[in-house]
Design a protein around this motif. Structure first.
Motif, PDB file in Angstrom:
ATOM      1  N   ASP A 126      65.700  83.086  88.857  1.00 45.66           N
ATOM      2  CA  ASP A 126      65.757  82.538  87.499  1.00 45.66           C
ATOM      3  C   ASP A 126      64.902  81.280  87.401  1.00 45.66           C
ATOM      4  N   TRP A 127      64.669  80.858  86.160  1.00 44.64           N
ATOM      5  CA  TRP A 127      64.000  79.598  85.900  1.00 44.64           C
ATOM      6  C   TRP A 127      64.976  78.452  86.150  1.00 44.64           C
ATOM      7  N   GLN A 167      59.726  89.256  90.850  1.00 41.15           N
ATOM      8  CA  GLN A 167      58.356  89.002  91.307  1.00 41.15           C
ATOM      9  C   GLN A 167      57.352  89.769  90.454  1.00 41.15           C
ATOM     10  N   LEU A 168      57.643  91.066  90.237  1.00 39.09           N
ATOM     11  CA  LEU A 168      56.738  91.892  89.444  1.00 39.09           C
ATOM     12  C   LEU A 168      56.722  91.446  87.986  1.00 39.09           C
ATOM     13  N   ILE A 169      57.883  91.074  87.458  1.00 36.27           N
ATOM     14  CA  ILE A 169      57.941  90.621  86.070  1.00 36.27           C
ATOM     15  C   ILE A 169      57.073  89.385  85.886  1.00 36.27           C
ATOM     16  N   MET A 178      59.949  90.147  79.150  1.00 40.63           N
ATOM     17  CA  MET A 178      60.885  89.942  80.262  1.00 40.63           C
ATOM     18  C   MET A 178      60.718  88.571  80.915  1.00 40.63           C
ATOM     19  N   LEU A 179      59.646  87.854  80.577  1.00 38.90           N
ATOM     20  CA  LEU A 179      59.390  86.562  81.216  1.00 38.90           C
ATOM     21  C   LEU A 179      60.508  85.530  80.995  1.00 38.90           C
ATOM     22  N   ILE A 192      52.106  78.258  90.168  1.00 37.82           N
ATOM     23  CA  ILE A 192      52.632  77.200  89.313  1.00 37.82           C
ATOM     24  C   ILE A 192      53.948  77.619  88.682  1.00 37.82           C
ATOM     25  N   CYS A 193      54.007  78.834  88.171  1.00 37.95           N
ATOM     26  CA  CYS A 193      55.254  79.326  87.565  1.00 37.95           C
ATOM     27  C   CYS A 193      56.363  79.450  88.604  1.00 37.95           C
TER      28      CYS A 193
END
Length: 457
Positions: free
Chosen positions: A200-201, A103-105, A74-75, A182-183
């Protein structure tokens, strides 16, 4: 005819994975798939079954429903299913179906990757352990049992026992949160656009916003960064200078009751900072006791908390009152360990007090105190208590999120807790971490404390 002496076999390292794979037997090779098999075959049953139990537990965690592989898969998306509202005809109410939580993912995905990395380390240990037992059998050496391994943890392997708990805490409470932060810096996790549950990223977008001089956040960042550096320099070196002078004055032979003076100056260490700073803040208010005393004597009020310059000078002065006693304690111990013979020799050569300080006292102090000064500088960059409890970062211009006395750490707190801009706060945290790490390493490696650590031995 002389017999040829067989060539001596090269000594192999039984703790090397390459040696284990190269020189092991089929049992050792199979232990790469079934952890602990090599130990079990060599009679180390408890140790082997412990390795096997760890492997089974990790595999179960990874493949179970909503397990490690699920969170890792899921990341890339960080989830895309929002919470759904469905009408229940039987109950006559709306029911809510929980959607994805980014957040949990992110947290569980990073934690799963960390678990896999730790598992690989344990896997390597199990393979090497099986080969080590095989090597002992080949060389007709004693193969230690489980209780002997336990006893070795209190003797030659005591470092493994003592480091196990700190390493586990470091992984859980330092490395994992650091990776999570960091992520987070590469996402749009914030209150803006309602990205608090699903986000999202966004790549380097947050870094561009923070470091751009054209954005509102960027303009505030450079202002806060400049003040943070000024504050850290003044707070560190003024404390060092005045603390050193006070310690040297008290340490003079002509001064009586040295313990009393040191004890009085150390009272600020004993009193909790929270109490002291809150009292000082109330005294510095526009209607506080100091301004009332000034007005009663015919003077005008001083803008301690409403003018940027006054507020910055005030926090530096208050920090001196808090920080000087720590420096006095550090410097006093150093002064008492400088050989008196050096001072006597310098007096014979005609050196005065200033020359003695420059050529004897100061080099000796800097040699010992350089790590302490680096720690103090780093601590002042992140000095949340003095700034937030004393001024709250005030004064704040209209429309700005950062005040005139805000440091990067207090501004990060406001962005994260008050405004819920976690992504920008994460970028600031990464920047602070990198800058402090680089400055600390470069300064320390170029100091006498690092280069000439054998001089005083």
């Amino acid at each position: 005819m002389k017999k040829k002496t067989p060539a001596l076999s090269k000594k192999v390292n039984p703790d090397s994975l390459i040696s284990a794979l190269k020189n092991g037997n089929p049992i050792v090779w199979l232990s790469c798939l079934i952890m602990g098999l090599g130990n079990i075959a060599m009679g180390q049953l408890i140790k082997g079954f412990l390795f096997l139990a760890i492997e089974i537990a990790v595999i179960y965690f990874l493949v179970m429903s909503n397990g490690g592989f699920y969170w890792i898969s899921m990341l890339p998306s960080l989830g895309d299913r929002p919470m759904q509202e469905i009408w229940n005809d039987d109950k006559g109410i709306y029911e809510y179906i929980q959607g994805d939580n980014s957040q949990l993912i992110l947290l569980y995905g990073i934690a799963s990757i960390c678990i896999i990395i730790v598992f690989i380390i344990i896997w390597r240990t199990s393979v090497c352990s099986g080969y080590k037992a095989l090597d002992s059998k080949r060389n007709q050496k004693h193969i230690p049992g489980f209780m002997e391994d336990v006893k070795s943890l209190f003797d030659e392997n005591v470092h493994k026992l003592l480091m196990a708990t700190p390493f586990t805490c470091l992984l859980i409470f330092t490395i994992l949160p650091l990776l999570y932060m960091i992520c987070m810096a590469f996402t749009n996790y914030s209150k803006e656009g309602d990205h608090l549950v699903l986000f999202d990223w966004v790549g380097l977008q947050n870094f561009e916003i923070l470091f751009s001089a054209n954005s509102t956040v960027g303009k505030q960042f450079w202002s806060v960064l400049g003040w943070t550096i000024v504050w850290a320099i003044f707070a560190t070196f003024l404390n060092f200078i005045f603390g050193t002078l006070m310690a040297m004055v008290i340490n003079r032979k002509s001064i009586k009751l040295k313990g009393l003076w040191r004890g009085c100056l150390s009272m600020t260490i004993a009193v909790p900072q929270f109490v002291s700073l809150m009292v000082i803040r109330s005294m510095m208010q526009p209607e506080g006791i100091i301004n009332r005393m000034l007005m009663n004597n015919g003077y005008s009020k001083l803008p301690f908390l409403t003018d940027a310059t006054w507020a910055r000078v005030m926090v530096i002065i208050v920090n001196l009152w808090i920080g000087i006693p720590y420096t006095i304690m550090q410097v006093t111990g150093i002064l008492q360990n400088i050989p008196e013979e050096q001072y006597e020799s310098s007096r014979i050569d005609g050196a005065n007090v200033v020359q003695q300080f420059v050529h004897i006292t100061l080099p000796y102090m800097l040699f010992v105190l350089t790590p302490y000064l680096i720690t103090q500088f780093t601590g002042n960059i992140n000095n949340f208590n003095v700034i937030y409890l004393l001024t709250r970062g005030e004064p704040v211009a209209v429309g700005n999120t950062a005040g005139a006395t805000d440091l990067l750490v207090t501004w990060l707190y406001k962005l994260s807790v008050d405004q819920q801009k976690y992504n920008i706060g994460a970028v600031i945290g990464i920047f602070t971490f990198i800058v402090l790490t680089v400055i600390s390493l470069i300064t320390y490696r170029n100091s006498g404390s690092y280069k000439d650590e054998e001089v005083l031995k």
